[in-house]
Enzyme design. Structure first.
Site, PDB file in Angstrom:
ATOM      1  N   MET A  33      24.363   7.921   3.057  1.00 35.66           N
ATOM      2  CA  MET A  33      24.386   9.164   4.032  1.00 35.66           C
ATOM      3  C   MET A  33      24.609   9.174   5.285  1.00 35.66           C
ATOM      4  O   MET A  33      25.551  10.024   6.219  1.00 35.66           O
ATOM      5  CB  MET A  33      22.900   9.888   3.710  1.00 35.66           C
ATOM      6  CG  MET A  33      23.050  11.390   4.190  1.00 35.66           C
ATOM      7  SD  MET A  33      24.132  12.403   3.566  1.00 35.66           S
ATOM      8  CE  MET A  33      23.119  13.072   2.032  1.00 35.66           C
ATOM      9  N   LYS A  63     -17.550  -0.132   5.310  1.00 33.71           N
ATOM     10  CA  LYS A  63     -18.410  -1.161   4.422  1.00 33.71           C
ATOM     11  C   LYS A  63     -19.799  -1.118   4.143  1.00 33.71           C
ATOM     12  O   LYS A  63     -20.272  -1.309   3.161  1.00 33.71           O
ATOM     13  CB  LYS A  63     -17.925  -2.664   4.783  1.00 33.71           C
ATOM     14  CG  LYS A  63     -18.010  -3.785   4.022  1.00 33.71           C
ATOM     15  CD  LYS A  63     -17.232  -5.019   4.374  1.00 33.71           C
ATOM     16  CE  LYS A  63     -17.314  -6.234   3.193  1.00 33.71           C
ATOM     17  NZ  LYS A  63     -16.589  -7.232   3.749  1.00 33.71           N
ATOM     18  N   PHE A  86     -12.165  -6.648  13.443  1.00 35.08           N
ATOM     19  CA  PHE A  86     -10.815  -7.334  12.423  1.00 35.08           C
ATOM     20  C   PHE A  86     -10.640  -6.329  11.636  1.00 35.08           C
ATOM     21  O   PHE A  86     -11.540  -5.718  10.768  1.00 35.08           O
ATOM     22  CB  PHE A  86     -11.488  -8.860  11.795  1.00 35.08           C
ATOM     23  CG  PHE A  86     -10.254  -9.088  11.030  1.00 35.08           C
ATOM     24  CD1 PHE A  86      -9.158  -9.587  11.277  1.00 35.08           C
ATOM     25  CD2 PHE A  86     -10.711  -9.243   9.542  1.00 35.08           C
ATOM     26  CE1 PHE A  86      -8.072  -9.860  10.491  1.00 35.08           C
ATOM     27  CE2 PHE A  86      -9.366  -9.762   8.642  1.00 35.08           C
ATOM     28  CZ  PHE A  86      -8.268 -10.065   9.219  1.00 35.08           C
ATOM     29  N   GLN A  87      -9.160  -6.139  11.265  1.00 38.90           N
ATOM     30  CA  GLN A  87      -8.637  -5.145  10.375  1.00 38.90           C
ATOM     31  C   GLN A  87      -9.390  -3.636  10.827  1.00 38.90           C
ATOM     32  O   GLN A  87      -9.497  -2.842   9.749  1.00 38.90           O
ATOM     33  CB  GLN A  87      -8.814  -5.487   9.043  1.00 38.90           C
ATOM     34  CG  GLN A  87      -7.984  -6.604   8.764  1.00 38.90           C
ATOM     35  CD  GLN A  87      -7.614  -6.984   7.218  1.00 38.90           C
ATOM     36  OE1 GLN A  87      -8.673  -6.611   6.460  1.00 38.90           O
ATOM     37  NE2 GLN A  87      -6.733  -7.318   6.806  1.00 38.90           N
ATOM     38  N   GLU A 131       0.811  -1.277   0.107  1.00 35.70           N
ATOM     39  CA  GLU A 131       0.038   0.062  -0.031  1.00 35.70           C
ATOM     40  C   GLU A 131       0.882   1.314   0.036  1.00 35.70           C
ATOM     41  O   GLU A 131       0.319   2.374  -0.431  1.00 35.70           O
ATOM     42  CB  GLU A 131      -0.862   0.168   1.200  1.00 35.70           C
ATOM     43  CG  GLU A 131      -2.168  -1.082   1.038  1.00 35.70           C
ATOM     44  CD  GLU A 131      -1.543  -2.311   1.620  1.00 35.70           C
ATOM     45  OE1 GLU A 131      -0.553  -2.368   2.032  1.00 35.70           O
ATOM     46  OE2 GLU A 131      -2.539  -3.052   1.977  1.00 35.70           O
TER      47      GLU A 131
END
Lengths: 194, 572
Positions: B479, B161, B111-112, B49
């Protein structure tokens, strides 16, 4: 007419609880009345490292908007920055910094104090002097309420403490700008003369 | 017309003119992926993502149109927080849509579930949690409006949803109603007059040009202003290309790794005209010691930038293009003042002298010797069209790319400036190529960065997005290694990566790319030519470069820009 207490000349911008370490500024912030607005404001203060001294939120006469009165500890330069950052929040409509001399301020205090038979009369007298109310009565305690400008509430709280405060809650200030006392025309004239 | 919330969301995106979106589906966003099958919007399936977010940024940088990314809830939403923070720092307009658990489950640790509107409050310009399907067109219209107007920035729409599955009556709002959002684009005329007066009085003026000039599409009018006034220009890391490097008045990049002339011109100037720049610490060094004799005209669309770090003598709130146009107009309106303006010939002469005396420098020892990264960038620059879009990650390679490339066109340089997000280059290059398919897009990447987001090369291969990657492999987090060498007594702590683990050529091939390895200077040119000829798939060229090479000039952190270190030989 009842005898009531009027606070002295002490500037209401110095809250006696925090003797002059920081400057207090009062911001009156008109916001859209939406979920999460308070979180956005509180989060902005936290993220930019500013302290909120007190905060009061309630809907205005127009249900679409709420007014948040924030008393903030800052010097004037960062205040400009925090005002600008607040303006960037999409839900913030308008911000006014209220000068204590040019605004009316009010705060509410409720406190439960020890008040056995011997002290009860003294507590009631003090409450009357401050135009307060007794809102709950126990066997040896009273819960009292007072409203007024913050310095008056400071004084009330200090005097109550001699009886022994069990619990105390203040709302933080709400404030609005003072109304114009003369017409704009007159004001402009005096401005020019000055 | 009745639509589901999911259909309304996709239709709203179409109404906004979205032609491509980057994303990855999952549970909570599932309903929205169904109408995508019937939509003309091209969806590019990413492998992580974070990639979707950076692709949206690259697309926005290259095209000027908002980039769109869509992912599911929970971990997908948190994975896209980095691109949001990146876009917030660099004022990039992107619209991110996240799935969310059903409204009834919000707050139950479902969930999630992640509180993504709460999490992203401080890294978005604004965000919305949709709680009613009837709000969808309004929210989408507001989101695009907020992302693209005023100071651009990222926005997020959190989309539960059940809202996606609900029915709504389709409409499209004629306008947005945001009473608290009224960005001001026109500068105040009195302030513009004051700015012109200062410009005419100054004997050592410098235009300090930042990313705001690019966001305002103001390069052309800036060129006109520079021609008119003869005032030299520095372009910050975010503004490379906003004014052509080949122009005699272009001094190049200022700041921590800026060249001597750009840094010192600002230090010694008596007037800085800051155009869409924000006095970032990487530009100013120690703020107290920055440009101590300069008065400041500061033009920015965001009022909060004016006086945030340096108090301007003339603050101008406004869009850079509109304000520069007004400045040009004001100058032309008063030919007499223009005639009698201060002479800056000596100043420009002094700067020319510095440019000759203190150029950027490195030494490529011999064609078969150890390969210098700067040499690779110069060769690449010379072997590609001048409108090539260059995209970099973060670190030494980024600084060398900015220093040694010649940016002569706006929107040809894309990088992560404010947040400094390693791994930005590959996904952002993919987004840029999707937005500008006819242009050559080269990502210049480091080995540390490459390992963070290389999997998006699979996306590029699958979707036939033929970007090219110049991987400067110095086997170190370069760096950090440089700082440990210079400031930690050469005590190298956790910076070694290995030159051949992973095998970058095999890895790139496995991801569907053409790939080459270059180990000495001789092979650089011919290999770049081979890479330039491949246009049917992504190309990765791994250049094995000198591990010990450092980025110079350098102003160490926290010191004044007067203490610029020109090279390994130390302080001047």
């Amino acid at each position: 007419m009842s005898i009531s207490y009027i606070p002295g000349n002490g500037s209401s911008s110095d809250l006696s609880g925090t003797p002059g370490i920081m400057h207090h500024h009062v911001l009156s912030v008109l916001v859209e009345n939406r979920a999460g607005v308070l979180a956005r404001i509180a989060q902005l203060f936290s993220r930019r490292g500013y302290n909120i001294f007190s905060l009061a939120v309630a809907p205005t006469d127009e249900s679409r908007f709420s007014r948040i009165t924030i008393v903030v500890d800052v010097d004037s330069a960062p205040l400009e920055q925090i005002t600008k950052q607040l303006h960037k929040l999409i839900n913030v409509i308008k911000i006014s910094e209220l000068d204590p001399a040019e605004s009316v301020e009010c705060e509410l205090l409720v406190a439960t104090v020890n008040a056995d038979i011997s002290a009860r009369g003294h507590v009631m007298e003090l409450v009357a002097l401050f135009d307060g109310k007794i809102i709950d009565v126990g066997v040896d305690k009273l819960t009292v309420l007072a409203t007024g400008e913050p310095s008056k509430i400071d004084d009330f709280s200090e005097l109550l403490s001699s009886f022994g405060i069990v619990e105390l809650q203040r709302t933080g200030r709400v404030a609005l700008a003072k109304l114009e006392r003369q017409s704009n025309k007159l004001k402009n004239t005096t401005g020019r003369a000055g | 017309m009745k639509l589901t919330g999911a259909q309304a969301l996709i239709k709203s995106l179409e109404m906004q003119g979205v032609d491509v979106m980057f994303g990855l589906p999952g549970g909570a966003i599932l309903p929205v992926y169904d109408p995508i099958l019937d939509s003309p919007i091209r969806h590019i399936l990413v492998r992580h993502e974070q990639g979707a977010g950076h692709m949206a940024e690259g697309y926005a940088h290259a095209t000027g149109r908002p980039g769109v990314a869509m992912v599911t809830s929970g971990p997908a939403a948190t994975n896209i927080v980095t691109p949001l923070a990146d876009a917030y720092m660099d004022s990039v307009p992107i619209v991110v849509i996240t799935g969310q658990v059903a409204t009834a489950s919000i707050g139950t640790d479902a969930f999630q579930e992640a509180d993504i509107t709460g999490i992203t409050m401080s890294v978005t310009k604004h965000n919305w949690l949709v709680t009613d399907a009837n709000d969808i067109p309004n929210v989408v219209a507001e989101a695009f409006h907020v992302a693209t107007t005023g100071r651009p920035g990222p926005v997020l729409i959190d989309f539960p949803k059940d809202i996606a599955n609900a029915q709504m009556d389709w409409y499209w709002p004629g306008s947005v109603d945001l009473p608290g959002y009224k960005p001001n684009s026109r500068g105040h005329s009195k302030m513009i007059a004051a700015a012109v007066k200062m410009m005419f009085e100054a004997s050592r003026p410098v235009f300090y040009v930042g990313g705001g000039v690019l966001n305002a599409r103001a390069s052309e009018v800036l060129a006109e202003l520079v021609e008119l006034t003869g005032i030299p220009v520095v372009t910050t890391l975010m503004a490379r290309g906003a004014f052509p490097d080949d122009h005699p008045l272009c001094l190049g990049m200022p700041g921590m790794h800026g060249n001597y002339t750009a840094v010192t011109a600002m230090q010694q100037s008596d007037l800085l005209i800051a155009l869409g720049s924000r006095f970032d610490d990487r530009v100013t060094g120690k703020l107290d010691g920055f440009a101590p004799h300069a008065r400041v005209v500061h033009v920015d669309i965001d009022p909060a930038e004016l006086g945030k770090l340096r108090r301007p003598d003339v603050p101008i709130v406004g869009d850079c293009r509109s304000v520069i146009e007004d400045i040009v107009r004001a100058i032309k309106a008063d030919p007499d003042a223009y005639q009698h303006r201060a002479d800056i010939t000596d100043w420009v002469g002094t700067l020319k002298g510095w440019q000759e005396k203190y150029p950027l420098k490195y030494e490529q020892p011999s064609l078969s010797g150890v390969l210098k990264p700067q040499y690779v960038i110069e060769k690449l620059r010379d072997a590609t069209p001048s409108d090539t879009i260059v995209v970099s990650g973060v670190g030494q390679h980024q600084m060398w790319a900015s220093q040694y490339w010649k940016f002569n066109h706006p929107y040809t340089w894309i990088n992560s400036g404010g947040l400094g997000t390693m791994g930005f280059a590959i996904p952002a290059a993919i987004g840029a190529k999707v937005g500008k398919p006819d242009r050559t897009v080269w990502a210049i990447d480091g080995d540390g960065c490459f390992q963070m987001t290389a999997q998006e090369l699979v996306t590029a291969s699958m979707e036939q997005i033929p970007i090219k990657v110049a991987l400067l492999n110095n086997s170190y987090l370069g760096m950090v290694r440089q700082w440990q060498e210079m400031f930690y007594g050469e005590r190298y702590s956790e910076v070694y990566l290995s030159p051949d683990l992973p095998d970058y050529v095999k890895w790139s091939e496995a991801m569907g790319c053409a790939s080459f390895r270059v180990e000495n200077a001789e092979e650089v040119g011919p290999t770049i030519e081979k890479a330039n000829e491949i246009n049917d798939r992504p190309v990765v060229v791994e250049f094995r470069t000198d591990s010990s090479e450092k980025v110079f000039p350098m102003v160490p952190a926290g010191v004044s820009n007067d203490n610029i270190i020109l090279g390994p030989e130390g302080l001047i």
